[in-house]
Design a protein around this motif. Structure first.
Motif, PDB file in Angstrom:
ATOM      1  N   SER A  12     -19.126  38.489  34.794  1.00 47.55           N
ATOM      2  CA  SER A  12     -19.417  39.332  33.648  1.00 47.55           C
ATOM      3  C   SER A  12     -20.259  40.533  34.057  1.00 47.55           C
ATOM      4  O   SER A  12     -21.242  40.403  34.776  1.00 47.55           O
ATOM      5  CB  SER A  12     -20.178  38.481  32.621  1.00 47.55           C
ATOM      6  OG  SER A  12     -20.411  39.259  31.478  1.00 47.55           O
ATOM      7  N   ARG A  13     -19.854  41.696  33.596  1.00 42.90           N
ATOM      8  CA  ARG A  13     -20.576  42.958  33.804  1.00 42.90           C
ATOM      9  C   ARG A  13     -20.766  43.336  35.273  1.00 42.90           C
ATOM     10  O   ARG A  13     -21.647  44.117  35.605  1.00 42.90           O
ATOM     11  CB  ARG A  13     -21.942  42.924  33.091  1.00 42.90           C
ATOM     12  CG  ARG A  13     -21.846  42.643  31.611  1.00 42.90           C
ATOM     13  CD  ARG A  13     -23.207  42.643  30.949  1.00 42.90           C
ATOM     14  NE  ARG A  13     -23.887  43.910  31.125  1.00 42.90           N
ATOM     15  CZ  ARG A  13     -23.685  44.970  30.363  1.00 42.90           C
ATOM     16  NH1 ARG A  13     -22.831  44.921  29.379  1.00 42.90           N
ATOM     17  NH2 ARG A  13     -24.340  46.084  30.587  1.00 42.90           N
ATOM     18  N   ASP A  14     -19.973  42.791  36.139  1.00 45.32           N
ATOM     19  CA  ASP A  14     -20.082  43.136  37.560  1.00 45.32           C
ATOM     20  C   ASP A  14     -19.136  44.300  37.856  1.00 45.32           C
ATOM     21  O   ASP A  14     -17.987  44.124  38.253  1.00 45.32           O
ATOM     22  CB  ASP A  14     -19.711  41.908  38.414  1.00 45.32           C
ATOM     23  CG  ASP A  14     -19.733  42.230  39.899  1.00 45.32           C
ATOM     24  OD1 ASP A  14     -20.027  43.385  40.252  1.00 45.32           O
ATOM     25  OD2 ASP A  14     -19.448  41.323  40.689  1.00 45.32           O
ATOM     26  N   ALA A  18     -15.438  44.791  39.790  1.00 44.31           N
ATOM     27  CA  ALA A  18     -14.404  44.805  38.764  1.00 44.31           C
ATOM     28  C   ALA A  18     -13.205  45.611  39.245  1.00 44.31           C
ATOM     29  O   ALA A  18     -13.366  46.689  39.810  1.00 44.31           O
ATOM     30  CB  ALA A  18     -14.958  45.407  37.476  1.00 44.31           C
ATOM     31  N   GLY A  19     -12.033  45.090  39.064  1.00 43.58           N
ATOM     32  CA  GLY A  19     -10.830  45.796  39.496  1.00 43.58           C
ATOM     33  C   GLY A  19     -10.264  45.245  40.787  1.00 43.58           C
ATOM     34  O   GLY A  19      -9.112  45.488  41.119  1.00 43.58           O
ATOM     35  N   ASN A  52     -11.452  44.275  30.488  1.00 49.80           N
ATOM     36  CA  ASN A  52     -11.863  43.691  29.206  1.00 49.80           C
ATOM     37  C   ASN A  52     -12.693  42.440  29.431  1.00 49.80           C
ATOM     38  O   ASN A  52     -13.736  42.258  28.825  1.00 49.80           O
ATOM     39  CB  ASN A  52     -10.630  43.333  28.364  1.00 49.80           C
ATOM     40  CG  ASN A  52     -10.154  44.526  27.555  1.00 49.80           C
ATOM     41  OD1 ASN A  52     -10.881  45.509  27.419  1.00 49.80           O
ATOM     42  ND2 ASN A  52      -8.951  44.438  27.037  1.00 49.80           N
ATOM     43  N   ALA A  53     -12.190  41.566  30.328  1.00 48.69           N
ATOM     44  CA  ALA A  53     -12.883  40.305  30.559  1.00 48.69           C
ATOM     45  C   ALA A  53     -14.251  40.556  31.196  1.00 48.69           C
ATOM     46  O   ALA A  53     -15.231  39.880  30.877  1.00 48.69           O
ATOM     47  CB  ALA A  53     -12.034  39.397  31.442  1.00 48.69           C
ATOM     48  N   VAL A  54     -14.319  41.547  32.101  1.00 52.77           N
ATOM     49  CA  VAL A  54     -15.588  41.843  32.762  1.00 52.77           C
ATOM     50  C   VAL A  54     -16.583  42.466  31.779  1.00 52.77           C
ATOM     51  O   VAL A  54     -17.760  42.135  31.765  1.00 52.77           O
ATOM     52  CB  VAL A  54     -15.367  42.778  33.982  1.00 52.77           C
ATOM     53  CG1 VAL A  54     -16.698  43.302  34.510  1.00 52.77           C
ATOM     54  CG2 VAL A  54     -14.622  42.047  35.085  1.00 52.77           C
ATOM     55  N   MET A  55     -16.082  43.356  30.911  1.00 52.84           N
ATOM     56  CA  MET A  55     -16.971  44.066  29.995  1.00 52.84           C
ATOM     57  C   MET A  55     -17.459  43.173  28.857  1.00 52.84           C
ATOM     58  O   MET A  55     -18.626  43.176  28.515  1.00 52.84           O
ATOM     59  CB  MET A  55     -16.257  45.285  29.394  1.00 52.84           C
ATOM     60  CG  MET A  55     -16.209  46.464  30.339  1.00 52.84           C
ATOM     61  SD  MET A  55     -15.765  47.970  29.468  1.00 52.84           S
ATOM     62  CE  MET A  55     -14.040  47.708  29.169  1.00 52.84           C
ATOM     63  N   GLY A  57     -16.520  39.692  28.292  1.00 50.19           N
ATOM     64  CA  GLY A  57     -16.493  38.234  28.383  1.00 50.19           C
ATOM     65  C   GLY A  57     -17.535  37.635  29.314  1.00 50.19           C
ATOM     66  O   GLY A  57     -18.244  38.334  30.029  1.00 50.19           O
ATOM     67  N   GLU A  58     -17.618  36.311  29.276  1.00 48.31           N
ATOM     68  CA  GLU A  58     -18.416  35.541  30.232  1.00 48.31           C
ATOM     69  C   GLU A  58     -17.455  34.627  30.976  1.00 48.31           C
ATOM     70  O   GLU A  58     -16.455  34.187  30.422  1.00 48.31           O
ATOM     71  CB  GLU A  58     -19.447  34.651  29.494  1.00 48.31           C
ATOM     72  CG  GLU A  58     -20.375  35.389  28.543  1.00 48.31           C
ATOM     73  CD  GLU A  58     -21.470  36.151  29.284  1.00 48.31           C
ATOM     74  OE1 GLU A  58     -21.754  35.797  30.445  1.00 48.31           O
ATOM     75  OE2 GLU A  58     -22.006  37.120  28.703  1.00 48.31           O
ATOM     76  N   ASN A  59     -17.800  34.283  32.223  1.00 49.54           N
ATOM     77  CA  ASN A  59     -16.990  33.330  32.994  1.00 49.54           C
ATOM     78  C   ASN A  59     -15.498  33.629  32.938  1.00 49.54           C
ATOM     79  O   ASN A  59     -14.697  32.757  32.630  1.00 49.54           O
ATOM     80  CB  ASN A  59     -17.194  31.898  32.485  1.00 49.54           C
ATOM     81  CG  ASN A  59     -18.581  31.408  32.798  1.00 49.54           C
ATOM     82  OD1 ASN A  59     -19.154  31.777  33.834  1.00 49.54           O
ATOM     83  ND2 ASN A  59     -19.146  30.617  31.901  1.00 49.54           N
ATOM     84  N   GLY A  60     -15.138  34.838  33.216  1.00 53.92           N
ATOM     85  CA  GLY A  60     -13.732  35.195  33.141  1.00 53.92           C
ATOM     86  C   GLY A  60     -12.926  34.568  34.262  1.00 53.92           C
ATOM     87  O   GLY A  60     -13.436  34.329  35.357  1.00 53.92           O
ATOM     88  N   SER A  61     -11.683  34.282  33.968  1.00 53.24           N
ATOM     89  CA  SER A  61     -10.796  33.881  35.057  1.00 53.24           C
ATOM     90  C   SER A  61      -9.491  34.660  34.951  1.00 53.24           C
ATOM     91  O   SER A  61      -9.060  35.042  33.863  1.00 53.24           O
ATOM     92  CB  SER A  61     -10.544  32.375  35.034  1.00 53.24           C
ATOM     93  OG  SER A  61      -9.468  32.092  34.188  1.00 53.24           O
TER      94      SER A  61
END
Lengths: 152, 432
Positions: A12-14, A18-19, A52-55, A57-61
């Motif tokens: 999250s938020r990394d 990201a990408g 979207n998941a990074v911005m 969400g938490e614990n994205g997969s």
């Protein structure tokens, strides 16, 4: 049946990393000779989904599966969820914060882009319960550009 | 031939693998303690030249240039040359090059202005109709074009289909010299003095209609000492090249500025412009263009060398110094437009600026593009990667673990080349 599976954890938020999942998916598809136009579509969807998941969400997969007849992108997170999916699908609708808008996100084109570029988009989400976005792309026999299997 | 931009003098090679790690397309391996170069993956970026501690790797751009006195010799000057001489006027640099024995020296600044005009026109004509894919990518850096052909073929159509200034001018010079001296094309030898190792092959420079436009290329570093000598001796205008040479335009700062990252786009009247330099940044940018991040942009200038062409491997002075020199020249001379737009528009309408061959014709330029893996092979690579140490130690001779796994699956390396796999395989044998 041949299937290629790969998964990535999203932090999250990394924004430094990201990408990267999308880039690695892109490179993989190039190596197995998927047609360029399709790679471009998958890449756009993968990136929108990943961001979207990074911005939000938490614990994205982030999972990708490549079969002989289709590609499936499955991106999920344990974030705030989407309150009104129909509304979220509208062009220009965004819940991105001011901070994200300053970073160039939040144009409200993420989900509409994913819908345009995938063959099928399924969203499962409930407020507070996280979001799961599954995108499918069909692989017609022609979409591997007659390049398969000729290892040098 | 593809990729013959560099030569390895293997007797001096110690197998240190610096080049293996530096290569962006993973075209080098160590086999038997020596570097093995795969030219069919080489884009001519020159990263290996920069890192080799032994001087094993040489650019195939010429370093010696005996002029053929029976021919009419013309030198096209890369704009980066002006940045190499901090206290010398650009026109004196031209004079110094002429003193080396060239019959003509050719400055590019008018052609840079023409190119920039064409970029503006092309954006204006295609932005609304979206007939061309946006963002457009600059066709200037030949390494970028090859990187796209090799790694990002989906972006080939984004490359601006306008001829590069050096090509426009080479064709012009040859035609003009033929009529001035009343000679045939083969009696003319056109040189390009360049900071760029990837221009070694004038035949394969970038787009195929460049064939024959330049005869020979020379690195700036090869002529630098001699130019320095002549520059010192130019005290007065003893040699007025402007009377005798139709191509020695009076340079303004457009040329020097061009050689610096951002110098191609800065003079353009447009909002959606980006400039990116340095190999790592450029690769990153291409990946993002592919993912649609820059769809709102109009034109992206990409140069693989750090700080732009003045950071090229064949330059002579430090790139930060060179950049400082450019800034000084820009302050002194400015980058005013000097050509009448209506004339340029006429040329544009006649199609004069356009390349005959579309970059998309390069789809199959690199044979590796045709060697796709099967889904099973790809899964095999993934499985293998999970067994490998993942520290990219390079002892196997490949730059990193993933590339090694690919090599194994493609039959280009043995499992036993990796110490970890050797251990695993030995244990298995021991157990059975």
């Amino acid at each position: 049946m041949a299937a290629l599976k790969k998964s990535f954890q999203l932090k999250s938020r990394d924004f430094i990393h990201a990408g990267e999942a999308s880039i690695s998916v892109q490179n993989m598809l190039k190596q197995i000779g998927i047609e360029s136009a399709l790679i471009r579509r998958v890449a756009i969807c993968a990136y929108e989904g990943e961001m979207n998941a990074v911005m939000h969400g938490e614990n994205g997969s982030f999972r990708i599966e490549v079969n002989t007849d289709k590609i499936i992108l499955d991106i999920s997170d344990e974030g705030p969820g989407i309150e009104d999916i129909a509304k979220a699908m509208e062009k220009g609708f965004s819940t991105a914060s001011e901070e994200y808008r300053e970073m160039g996100f939040g144009a409200g084109m993420g989900l509409p882009n994913m819908e345009t570029h995938s063959d099928r988009l399924d969203i499962e989400s409930e407020k507070g319960q996280g979001t799961r976005v599954v995108m499918r792309f069909s692989l017609s026999p022609g979409s591997r550009e007659n390049k398969t299997g000729q290892s040098a | 031939m593809i990729g013959e931009y560099v030569t390895f003098q293997l007797d001096k090679c110690t197998g240190c693998a610096h080049c293996v790690k530096a290569c962006p397309t993973r075209a080098i391996r160590i086999r038997g303690h020596k570097a093995v170069h795969h030219p069919d993956l080489c884009i001519g970026c020159g990263e290996c030249l920069r890192v080799c501690p032994e001087g094993v790797i040489q650019s195939n751009v010429e370093s010696r240039f005996p002029l053929d006195k029976d021919k009419t010799n013309a030198a096209i000057i890369s704009p980066a040359l002006y940045s190499q001489f901090p206290d010398t006027m650009p026109c004196d640099v031209l004079r110094a090059v002429k003193k080396m024995g060239f019959d003509h020296v050719v400055d590019l600044s008018f052609h840079l202005e023409m190119f920039q005009f064409a970029v503006e026109r092309f954006i204006a004509q295609n932005r609304e109709t979206r007939q061309a894919p946006f963002p457009l990518i600059s066709p200037i850096c030949p390494v970028v074009i090859r990187l796209i052909a090799l790694k990002h073929p989906t972006l080939l159509d984004n490359i601006l289909p306008i001829r590069r200034p050096a090509v426009m001018i080479a064709d012009d010079v040859r035609k003009k010299l033929q009529s001035i001296h009343n000679i045939t094309g083969s009696e003319i030898e056109i040189f390009h003095i360049t900071p760029c190792p990837s221009k070694a092959l004038s035949q394969e420079m970038v787009l195929k209609d460049e064939i024959g436009s330049v005869d020979r290329t020379i690195g700036i570093n090869a002529v630098y000492p001699e130019i320095c000598k002549h520059v010192e001796n130019i005290r007065e205008k003893e040699l007025d090249i402007y009377d005798t040479d139709p191509f020695a335009n009076i340079p303004n700062a457009r040329g020097p500025m061009w050689s610096k990252s951002g110098g191609e786009i800065n003079p353009l009247r447009d909002e959606g412009l980006l400039a990116v330099s340095g190999l790592r940044e450029v690769r990153n940018c291409l990946e993002k263009i592919e993912m649609g991040v820059f769809d709102e942009m109009n034109y992206i200038e990409l140069r693989v060398c750090p700080q732009g062409c003045l950071g090229g491997p064949l330059t002579a002075v430090d790139r930060h110094m060179a950049k400082q020199t450019v800034q000084k020249l820009v302050r002194t001379f400015g980058v005013n437009r000097r050509l009448p737009p209506y004339k340029l528009q006429r040329l544009y309408d006649r199609g004069w600026f356009f390349a005959n061959i579309r970059p998309s014709d390069f789809t199959d330029y690199y044979p590796d593009q045709r060697r796709a893996l099967t889904i099973d092979q790809m899964q095999e690579i993934e499985n293998l990667v999970s067994l490998l140490p993942g520290v990219d130690c390079g002892v196997c001779g490949a730059p990193d673990c993933r590339t090694f796994a690919e090599d194994v699956v493609r039959g280009r390396a043995k499992r036993s080349d990796c110490f970890r796999l050797r251990e695993i395989d030995n244990n298995k044998e021991g157990n059975t």
